[in-house]
Scaffold this motif. Structure first.
Motif, PDB file in Angstrom:
ATOM      1  N   MET A   1       0.835  -1.214   0.000  1.00 34.26           N
ATOM      2  CA  MET A   1       0.000   0.000   0.000  1.00 34.26           C
ATOM      3  C   MET A   1       0.864   1.257   0.000  1.00 34.26           C
ATOM      4  SD  MET A   1      -3.441  -0.909   2.132  1.00 34.26           S
ATOM      5  CE  MET A   1      -2.709  -1.685   3.562  1.00 34.26           C
ATOM      6  N   ASP A   2       1.984   1.207   0.741  1.00 34.01           N
ATOM      7  CA  ASP A   2       2.893   2.365   0.737  1.00 34.01           C
ATOM      8  C   ASP A   2       3.533   2.586  -0.633  1.00 34.01           C
ATOM      9  OD1 ASP A   2       2.362   2.956   3.298  1.00 34.01           O
ATOM     10  OD2 ASP A   2       4.286   2.323   4.135  1.00 34.01           O
ATOM     11  N   SER A   3       3.554   1.518  -1.452  1.00 33.93           N
ATOM     12  CA  SER A   3       4.104   1.665  -2.813  1.00 33.93           C
ATOM     13  C   SER A   3       2.982   1.946  -3.814  1.00 33.93           C
ATOM     14  CB  SER A   3       4.831   0.383  -3.222  1.00 33.93           C
ATOM     15  OG  SER A   3       5.768  -0.003  -2.260  1.00 33.93           O
ATOM     16  N   ASP A   4       1.806   2.321  -3.291  1.00 28.63           N
ATOM     17  CA  ASP A   4       0.640   2.563  -4.153  1.00 28.63           C
ATOM     18  C   ASP A   4       0.242   1.347  -4.965  1.00 28.63           C
ATOM     19  OD1 ASP A   4       0.149   5.165  -3.337  1.00 28.63           O
ATOM     20  OD2 ASP A   4       1.711   5.948  -4.670  1.00 28.63           O
ATOM     21  N   LEU A   5       0.444   0.180  -4.398  1.00 30.27           N
ATOM     22  CA  LEU A   5       0.039  -1.049  -5.086  1.00 30.27           C
ATOM     23  C   LEU A   5      -1.076  -1.709  -4.277  1.00 30.27           C
ATOM     24  CD1 LEU A   5       3.607  -2.375  -5.953  1.00 30.27           C
ATOM     25  CD2 LEU A   5       1.898  -1.553  -7.590  1.00 30.27           C
ATOM     26  N   ASP A   6      -2.115  -2.114  -4.955  1.00 35.87           N
ATOM     27  CA  ASP A   6      -3.259  -2.737  -4.279  1.00 35.87           C
ATOM     28  C   ASP A   6      -2.909  -4.173  -3.873  1.00 35.87           C
ATOM     29  OD1 ASP A   6      -5.615  -3.791  -3.485  1.00 35.87           O
ATOM     30  OD2 ASP A   6      -6.709  -3.440  -5.367  1.00 35.87           O
ATOM     31  N   PRO A   7      -2.938  -4.467  -2.566  1.00 38.71           N
ATOM     32  CA  PRO A   7      -2.589  -5.820  -2.121  1.00 38.71           C
ATOM     33  C   PRO A   7      -3.483  -6.899  -2.756  1.00 38.71           C
ATOM     34  CG  PRO A   7      -2.767  -4.359  -0.242  1.00 38.71           C
ATOM     35  CD  PRO A   7      -3.232  -3.582  -1.434  1.00 38.71           C
ATOM     36  N   GLU A   8      -4.719  -6.539  -3.056  1.00 38.67           N
ATOM     37  CA  GLU A   8      -5.613  -7.519  -3.670  1.00 38.67           C
ATOM     38  C   GLU A   8      -5.023  -8.077  -4.967  1.00 38.67           C
ATOM     39  OE1 GLU A   8      -8.518  -8.826  -2.651  1.00 38.67           O
ATOM     40  OE2 GLU A   8      -8.148  -7.769  -0.760  1.00 38.67           O
ATOM     41  N   GLN A   9      -4.334  -7.191  -5.689  1.00 38.29           N
ATOM     42  CA  GLN A   9      -3.781  -7.622  -6.972  1.00 38.29           C
ATOM     43  C   GLN A   9      -2.308  -7.980  -6.908  1.00 38.29           C
ATOM     44  OE1 GLN A   9      -5.026  -4.322  -9.429  1.00 38.29           O
ATOM     45  NE2 GLN A   9      -7.090  -5.014  -8.880  1.00 38.29           N
ATOM     46  N   ASN A  10      -1.613  -7.437  -5.929  1.00 40.89           N
ATOM     47  CA  ASN A  10      -0.154  -7.568  -5.960  1.00 40.89           C
ATOM     48  C   ASN A  10       0.427  -8.470  -4.873  1.00 40.89           C
ATOM     49  OD1 ASN A  10       0.639  -5.685  -8.234  1.00 40.89           O
ATOM     50  ND2 ASN A  10      -0.757  -4.434  -7.026  1.00 40.89           N
ATOM     51  N   LEU A  11      -0.423  -8.969  -4.000  1.00 39.53           N
ATOM     52  CA  LEU A  11       0.054  -9.987  -3.060  1.00 39.53           C
ATOM     53  C   LEU A  11      -0.507 -11.323  -3.531  1.00 39.53           C
ATOM     54  CD1 LEU A  11       1.445 -10.998  -0.527  1.00 39.53           C
ATOM     55  CD2 LEU A  11      -0.599 -10.429   0.774  1.00 39.53           C
ATOM     56  N   LEU A  12       0.385 -12.204  -3.966  1.00 39.35           N
ATOM     57  CA  LEU A  12      -0.052 -13.537  -4.412  1.00 39.35           C
ATOM     58  C   LEU A  12       0.131 -14.491  -3.252  1.00 39.35           C
ATOM     59  CD1 LEU A  12       1.693 -14.118  -7.875  1.00 39.35           C
ATOM     60  CD2 LEU A  12      -0.710 -13.587  -7.423  1.00 39.35           C
ATOM     61  N   LEU A  13      -0.946 -15.194  -2.883  1.00 40.87           N
ATOM     62  CA  LEU A  13      -0.815 -16.183  -1.811  1.00 40.87           C
ATOM     63  C   LEU A  13      -0.934 -17.570  -2.420  1.00 40.87           C
ATOM     64  CD1 LEU A  13      -2.891 -14.596   1.115  1.00 40.87           C
ATOM     65  CD2 LEU A  13      -0.419 -14.576   0.754  1.00 40.87           C
ATOM     66  N   ALA A  14       0.187 -18.262  -2.519  1.00 47.11           N
ATOM     67  CA  ALA A  14       0.161 -19.613  -3.094  1.00 47.11           C
ATOM     68  C   ALA A  14      -0.688 -20.496  -2.194  1.00 47.11           C
ATOM     69  CB  ALA A  14       1.577 -20.157  -3.206  1.00 47.11           C
ATOM     70  N   PRO A  15      -1.589 -21.275  -2.780  1.00 49.78           N
ATOM     71  CA  PRO A  15      -2.507 -22.061  -1.962  1.00 49.78           C
ATOM     72  C   PRO A  15      -1.882 -23.355  -1.433  1.00 49.78           C
ATOM     73  CG  PRO A  15      -2.997 -22.376  -4.289  1.00 49.78           C
ATOM     74  CD  PRO A  15      -1.841 -21.420  -4.217  1.00 49.78           C
ATOM     75  N   SER A  16      -2.485 -23.843  -0.359  1.00 44.31           N
ATOM     76  CA  SER A  16      -2.156 -25.175   0.152  1.00 44.31           C
ATOM     77  C   SER A  16      -3.341 -26.057  -0.189  1.00 44.31           C
ATOM     78  CB  SER A  16      -1.969 -25.091   1.665  1.00 44.31           C
ATOM     79  OG  SER A  16      -2.207 -26.348   2.263  1.00 44.31           O
ATOM     80  N   THR A  17      -3.090 -27.294  -0.591  1.00 44.78           N
ATOM     81  CA  THR A  17      -4.229 -28.129  -0.966  1.00 44.78           C
ATOM     82  C   THR A  17      -4.966 -28.673   0.257  1.00 44.78           C
ATOM     83  OG1 THR A  17      -2.609 -29.854  -1.285  1.00 44.78           O
ATOM     84  CG2 THR A  17      -3.541 -28.863  -3.275  1.00 44.78           C
ATOM     85  N   ASP A  18      -4.236 -28.857   1.368  1.00 43.24           N
ATOM     86  CA  ASP A  18      -4.873 -29.489   2.532  1.00 43.24           C
ATOM     87  C   ASP A  18      -4.897 -28.606   3.780  1.00 43.24           C
ATOM     88  OD1 ASP A  18      -2.245 -29.456   3.184  1.00 43.24           O
ATOM     89  OD2 ASP A  18      -2.014 -31.620   3.425  1.00 43.24           O
ATOM     90  N   GLY A  19      -4.456 -27.359   3.671  1.00 44.60           N
ATOM     91  CA  GLY A  19      -4.460 -26.483   4.841  1.00 44.60           C
ATOM     92  C   GLY A  19      -3.347 -26.776   5.833  1.00 44.60           C
ATOM     93  N   ARG A  20      -2.509 -27.751   5.520  1.00 46.00           N
ATOM     94  CA  ARG A  20      -1.402 -28.105   6.420  1.00 46.00           C
ATOM     95  C   ARG A  20      -0.050 -27.839   5.786  1.00 46.00           C
ATOM     96  NH1 ARG A  20      -4.158 -33.236   6.710  1.00 46.00           N
ATOM     97  NH2 ARG A  20      -5.409 -33.149   8.607  1.00 46.00           N
ATOM     98  N   PHE A  21       0.063 -28.339   4.561  1.00 42.89           N
ATOM     99  CA  PHE A  21       1.382 -28.359   3.925  1.00 42.89           C
ATOM    100  C   PHE A  21       1.384 -27.554   2.636  1.00 42.89           C
ATOM    101  CE2 PHE A  21       1.127 -32.775   5.890  1.00 42.89           C
ATOM    102  CZ  PHE A  21       1.783 -32.389   7.044  1.00 42.89           C
ATOM    103  N   LEU A  22       2.619 -27.208   2.231  1.00 47.57           N
ATOM    104  CA  LEU A  22       2.819 -26.545   0.942  1.00 47.57           C
ATOM    105  C   LEU A  22       3.661 -27.478   0.081  1.00 47.57           C
ATOM    106  CD1 LEU A  22       3.826 -23.016   2.305  1.00 47.57           C
ATOM    107  CD2 LEU A  22       1.652 -23.601   1.189  1.00 47.57           C
ATOM    108  N   ASP A  23       3.347 -27.486  -1.212  1.00 50.86           N
ATOM    109  CA  ASP A  23       4.151 -28.265  -2.147  1.00 50.86           C
ATOM    110  C   ASP A  23       5.075 -27.276  -2.859  1.00 50.86           C
ATOM    111  OD1 ASP A  23       5.130 -29.511  -4.433  1.00 50.86           O
ATOM    112  OD2 ASP A  23       3.344 -30.797  -4.638  1.00 50.86           O
TER     113      ASP A  23
END
Ligand SMILES: *Cc1c(COP(=O)(O)O)cnc(C)c1O
Length: 429
Positions: free
Chosen positions: A143-165
Motif C-alpha cells: 500500500m505504501d508503494s501505491d500497489l493494491d494488495p488484492e492484486q499484488n500480493l499472491l498467496l500460493a494455496p495449500s491443498t490441505d491447509g497443512r502443507f505446501l508443495d
C-alpha cells in the motif's frame, strides 16, 4: 524408520542414558513439576543466558556510559560480536548477519529495501499458510508503494491447509513476481520447506527470495550462502532462548552488500565513522547497515549465553536429537493413540527432511485436551481451531518427558476428562 523404538518407559530412560546431550538439561531453569513442550513459542532461560544478562546489568551499574567501550564485550560492538557467533548456525558469514530489532520490524526493513517494483514485476509472492504478522506487514508495504494488495500480493494455496508443495510455490513464480517471501518452517504444521530448491527456482525466474526463519533458527541448521538465499530474518526468543521479546536477527547475502537500508539510522552508519556525526548517511558495508537506532542491549544479552551453549552443543548434534525426539513422539502417538481410536491426527511431515522442530497434533477437541494437559503439568501450545503443538527441545527435553506427555494424552482421551473443560478460548492461545 521407527522400528527401533519400543513403547515401554524403560526404553525412554535408556534413550536418555545414551543421550550425549542430556547434561545440557541441567544448564536450564526447568519449570518445577512441569514438562515444557513450548520451546517453539518461548524457549526456557538457561543459566548461561542469565549470567550474560546479569553481567551486563553489573557493567551498567559499575561503568555507566563507559560500558559502551569498556564492558567485557564493549556494548558498541556487542551486536556485531553476537552476529558473528550466530552466523555459523545459519551458514552465513559474520558480515551477512546482524542481531537487531524485532522479527516484524526486520521484515519491514528488508522487504522495503529489496522490493523495487518495476515494469510488470510488481508482485510479492507468499503463501496462504504464512504467519499473519508477515502478511499484514507485506500488505502495508504494498500500500505504501501505491500497489493494491488484492492484486499484488499472491498467496500460493495449500491443498490441505497443512502443507505446501514446493512445486506449487514455484508454479506461482511468474514474470509479474518481484520478491518471494516464505517461511522456512510453517508455524502450524512444522513443515520444513526446501530452501535450496525454492531459491534456485526463484533466481532462474529473476525473482529475489527471502525466508522467515523464526521456526527454524536454532532448531534446523541452515546454509544460506550455499543455498544463495537473498535475505532472511528470524526470531531469537523461540528455539534460540533469548527471552520474551528478545532481539531478533537478519541476514543479507553478501552479493547485495553494501546496501542502503530503508529504515536508515545512525546505528547503520559505517561503524568506524559513526561518531563523526556526518549529515550524509554512509551505510555500513555489512548487514549492520540494517540497524536503525541504539540497540536494545538488555534484550540482547541473554543471546550471548545462549550462543555459547549452541557452540558447545553443536547445531548438527542438536538437529539429530531433535529429529529423534520428534520421531519418537510420532512413534508413541501412532502406537498408543492410533487415529481411528483416539481421533488424533499427526499434522506434521513424517519425513525427517521435511520436518522442523515441533509436532502438530490435530484433534476436534484440541482446545479442551490442551487445557487438560496443562492441568496435568504439561505445557504445550494451542493454535486455533484444532492444533496442539508439541516441541520437545533437544537442549532441555528428555525422551522420558516425551513418553510421559503421550501417556498423559492417552489418559486424558481414555477417561474423557477433557470434557470437564470449557470450550471457550482464552485471550492468548
Ligand atoms: C514468532 C514469529 C514472528 C514474531 O514476530 P515478532 O515481531 O517477534 O512479534 C514472526 N513471524 C513468524 C513466522 C513467527 O513464527
Amino acid at each position: 524408520m521407527t522400528a527401533h523404538f519400543k513403547e515401554d518407559r524403560d526404553f525412554a530412560c535408556s534413550l536418555d542414558q545414551e543421550d550425549r546431550l542430556a547434561p545440557f538439561i541441567d544448564r536450564f531453569y526447568k519449570l518445577p513439576g512441569i514438562i515444557y513442550m513450548d520451546g517453539n513459542s518461548l524457549g526456557l532461560l538457561s543459566k548461561d543466558s542469565e549470567k550474560s544478562l546479569l553481567r551486563m546489568i553489573e557493567e551498567w551499574k559499575e561503568l555507566g556510559i563507559n560500558g559502551w567501550m569498556n564492558a567485557e564485550i564493549p556494548w558498541f560492538t556487542y551486536s556485531e560480536k553476537l552476529a558473528a557467533l550466530q552466523a555459523p548456525l545459519m551458514g552465513a558469514l559474520s558480515e551477512e548477519v546482524m542481531v537487531s530489532s524485532s522479527t516484524t520490524i526486520n521484515l519491514h526493513s528488508l522487504v522495503r529495501s529489496f522490493f523495487k517494483p518495476a515494469g510488470n514485476r510488481r508482485k510479492i509472492l507468499m503463501d496462504g499458510l504464512n504467519f499473519p504478522s508477515d502478511i499484514y506487514a507485506v500488505k502495508a508495504i504494498l500500500m505504501d508503494s501505491d500497489l493494491d494488495p488484492e492484486q499484488n500480493l499472491l498467496l500460493a494455496p495449500s491443498t490441505d491447509g497443512r502443507f505446501l508443495d514446493e512445486n506449487d510455490l514455484i508454479g506461482c513464480m511468474d514474470e509479474s513476481v518481484s520478491i518471494a517471501l516464505f517461511p522456512s518452517v510453517l508455524y502450524r504444521s512444522g513443515q520444513l520447506l526446501d530452501i535450496s530448491k525454492l531459491t534456485q527456482a526463484a533466481h532462474e525466474r529473476g525473482i529475489l527470495v527471502g525466508f522467515d526463519c523464526s521456526h527454524s533458527a536454532g532448531a534446523v541448521p541452515h546454509s544460506f550462502d550455499d543455498d544463495d538465499v537473498d535475505f532472511a530474518f528470524w526470531c531469537n526468543y523461540k528455539y534460540m532462548n533469548n527471552g520474551p521479546g528478545g532481539t531478533a536477527s537478519l541476514f543479507i547475502n553478501r552479493r547485495h552488500l553494501p546496501m542502503n537500508p530503508s529504515l536508515a539510522g545512525w546505528w547503520g552508519y559505517a561503524k568506524e565513522r559513526q561518531f563523526d556525526m556526518n549529515l550524509e548517511f554512509k551505510p555500513s558495508e555489512s548487514a549492520g547497515a540494517f540497524q536503525t537506532g541504539t540497540p536494545h542491549l538488555l534484550s540482547t544479552a541473554p543471546l550471548e549465553g545462549s550462543l555459547a551453549l549452541y557452540k558447545e552443543a553443536g547445531i548438527d548434534r542438536l538437529r539429530r536429537k531433535s529429529l529423534r525426539l520428534t520421531d519418537y513422539l510420532i512413534f508413541l502417538l501412532d502406537t498408543l493413540l492410533p487415529e481411528a481410536e483416539s481421533g488424533f491426527h499427526v499434522g506434521s511431515p513424517r519425513e525427517q527432511a521435511r520436518r522442523g522442530g515441533h509436532v502438530a497434533l490435530e484433534h476436534t477437541e484440541a482446545l479442551r485436551i490442551n487445557e487438560a494437559l496443562k492441568s496435568r503439568g504439561i505445557l504445550p501450545d494451542f493454535r486455533f481451531p484444532n492444533v496442539i503443538r508439541l516441541a520437545p527441545v533437544p537442549l532441555y527435553t528428555s525422551f522420558t518427558e516425551v513418553w510421559d506427555t503421550v501417556h498423559h494424552l492417552k489418559e486424558i482421551i481414555e477417561s474423557g476428562e477433557y470434557r470437564n473443560y470449557s470450550k471457550k478460548r482464552g485471550d492468548v492461545a
